[in-house]
Design an enzyme around this catalytic site. Sequence first.
Site, mmCIF file in Angstrom:
data_model
loop_
_atom_site.group_PDB
_atom_site.id
_atom_site.type_symbol
_atom_site.label_atom_id
_atom_site.label_comp_id
_atom_site.label_asym_id
_atom_site.label_seq_id
_atom_site.Cartn_x
_atom_site.Cartn_y
_atom_site.Cartn_z
ATOM 1 N N SER A 209 69.150 98.947 7.948
ATOM 2 C CA SER A 209 67.799 98.898 8.620
ATOM 3 C C SER A 209 66.690 100.003 8.091
ATOM 4 O O SER A 209 66.550 99.841 6.643
ATOM 5 C CB SER A 209 67.996 99.212 10.142
ATOM 6 O OG SER A 209 66.911 98.658 10.659
ATOM 7 N N ASP A 305 66.944 87.620 9.600
ATOM 8 C CA ASP A 305 67.363 88.869 10.305
ATOM 9 C C ASP A 305 66.587 89.077 11.478
ATOM 10 O O ASP A 305 65.287 88.842 11.801
ATOM 11 C CB ASP A 305 66.654 90.058 9.385
ATOM 12 C CG ASP A 305 66.870 91.485 9.849
ATOM 13 O OD1 ASP A 305 66.842 91.609 11.035
ATOM 14 O OD2 ASP A 305 67.176 92.162 8.873
ATOM 15 N N HIS A 372 71.674 91.492 11.881
ATOM 16 C CA HIS A 372 71.158 92.688 11.372
ATOM 17 C C HIS A 372 72.080 93.721 11.171
ATOM 18 O O HIS A 372 72.805 94.043 12.165
ATOM 19 C CB HIS A 372 69.887 93.097 12.190
ATOM 20 C CG HIS A 372 68.851 94.262 11.935
ATOM 21 N ND1 HIS A 372 68.329 94.218 10.810
ATOM 22 C CD2 HIS A 372 68.631 95.547 12.356
ATOM 23 C CE1 HIS A 372 67.565 95.188 10.564
ATOM 24 N NE2 HIS A 372 67.974 96.172 11.726
#
Length: 427
Positions: A209, A305, A372
């Site tokens: 991330s 995502d 994710h």
Amino acid sequence: MAIPRFSSLLRSRKFAKSDCLVASIGFVLIVFFLSFFFDPTSDSVPSVDRSPPIKSPPDLVKLTLSSKAKERGAFCLDGSLPGYHFHKGSGSGSKSWLLHLEGGGWCSTVASCSARAMTMLGSSTYFEDEVDFQGVLSSDPSQNPEFFNWNRVKIRYCDGASFAGHPEAEFKNGTRLFFRGQLIWEAIMDELLSMGMSDAKQGILTGCSAGGLATLIHCDYFRDHLPKDAAVKCVSDGGFFLNVPDVLGHPTMRSFYHDVVNLQGVDKSLDQNCVAKPEPSKCMFPQSFVNNIKTPVFLVNPAYDFWQIQNVLVPASTDLDKSWAKCRLNIKECDAAQMKVLHGFRSSLMDAIGKFHQNKAGGMFIDSCFSHCQTLMSATWHSPTSTRIENKTIAESVGDWYFNRKPVKLIDCPYPCNPSCYNLNFT
Ligand SMILES: *[C@@H]1O[C@H](CO)[C@@H](O)[C@H](O)[C@H]1NC(C)=O
Ligand SMILES: *[C@@H]1O[C@H](CO)[C@@H](O)[C@H](O)[C@H]1NC(C)=O
């Protein structure tokens, strides 16, 4: 006027709640799979539409506060010392180093950074004494077949700008906030080099991330500070944030990055050829600089995502009539028109990585899951039931690419074609 609206929403209580959820998402995922404790800031804990994987035994690794940080002026947002968790390598892995940069969103205003400075994403005062090493960080060869005995380091994220803020941007409106992300990165690199990384034969910089973005930003620095003859590569997980408008046509993410870059002076850490062009904040998007990275890069990224769907494509501010409320929390609930929008998002990702796809040294695993951060849990990284493309797990794909066993450019067919996905359900 997307900028003020987005930033003021970030400050409002309701949004701050969901901001906390998304900001600590890797964290929330781990919390879910391990059921260690419930995050009191989240409204709901996501579940998956397949039976949850068997719990792996915890592999707890102690926190070290950086000893080089103080002399280098490297501090978390609140002025506390940054830190990392280090698991020493052994046997054939003793000269191999894998660094993982933690993620957790960004802060774009004095108000949101001040709030963050009172959480574990802005202050080491709130760091856990130990964290669980799973997935790519695991010591268990059945879960992490390629890197289980490497030196493994989880670098904690406490600056709010992908380890890329600069102190010149401080002292805004009398608030004492430290924008030292770049210095944190450099201080911890120094420290690890003095702990044996300067003799590394193999190295991987990874992160998820905001940490996946930091991986791309700092990839060449990492390469340049390891021995010349070491095999050094970078693996960015869930870090390919797209420069696309939201469903109402507003540049929500671009405005947000613009604010992050300006507030924290991030432009000094970004690709300088890109920054020289108009709109330096565009250079925060990987599509504007991934092709200039000299070190080999591997992208792990779901085409759907959920963080990007919930924050880039359909942020809460665009869904005032709640027509997206179900779909943005659970991809199974999307109607045909919404699915078309999500497939369009996937197409934007394909366009954005088009040139990178031709890069011989590069690799990719672009699955069609509503997910994710897939490198941090055995359920998605490597297990008998984990996510696969062409029957390869992410761990096997990264291993094949890193060790030059074969080129890996895996792109999944569009949703819902892949039965091995763990599609999260936030409702
Ligand atoms: C500082 O305060 C002024 C006036 O209240 C405001 O317009 C400006 O946006 C603030 N700057 C930052 C960085 O928050
Ligand atoms: C997929 O991989 C597993 C283990 O790597 C293997 O046992 C299985 O036969 C493979 N399946 C197919 C269809 O190739």
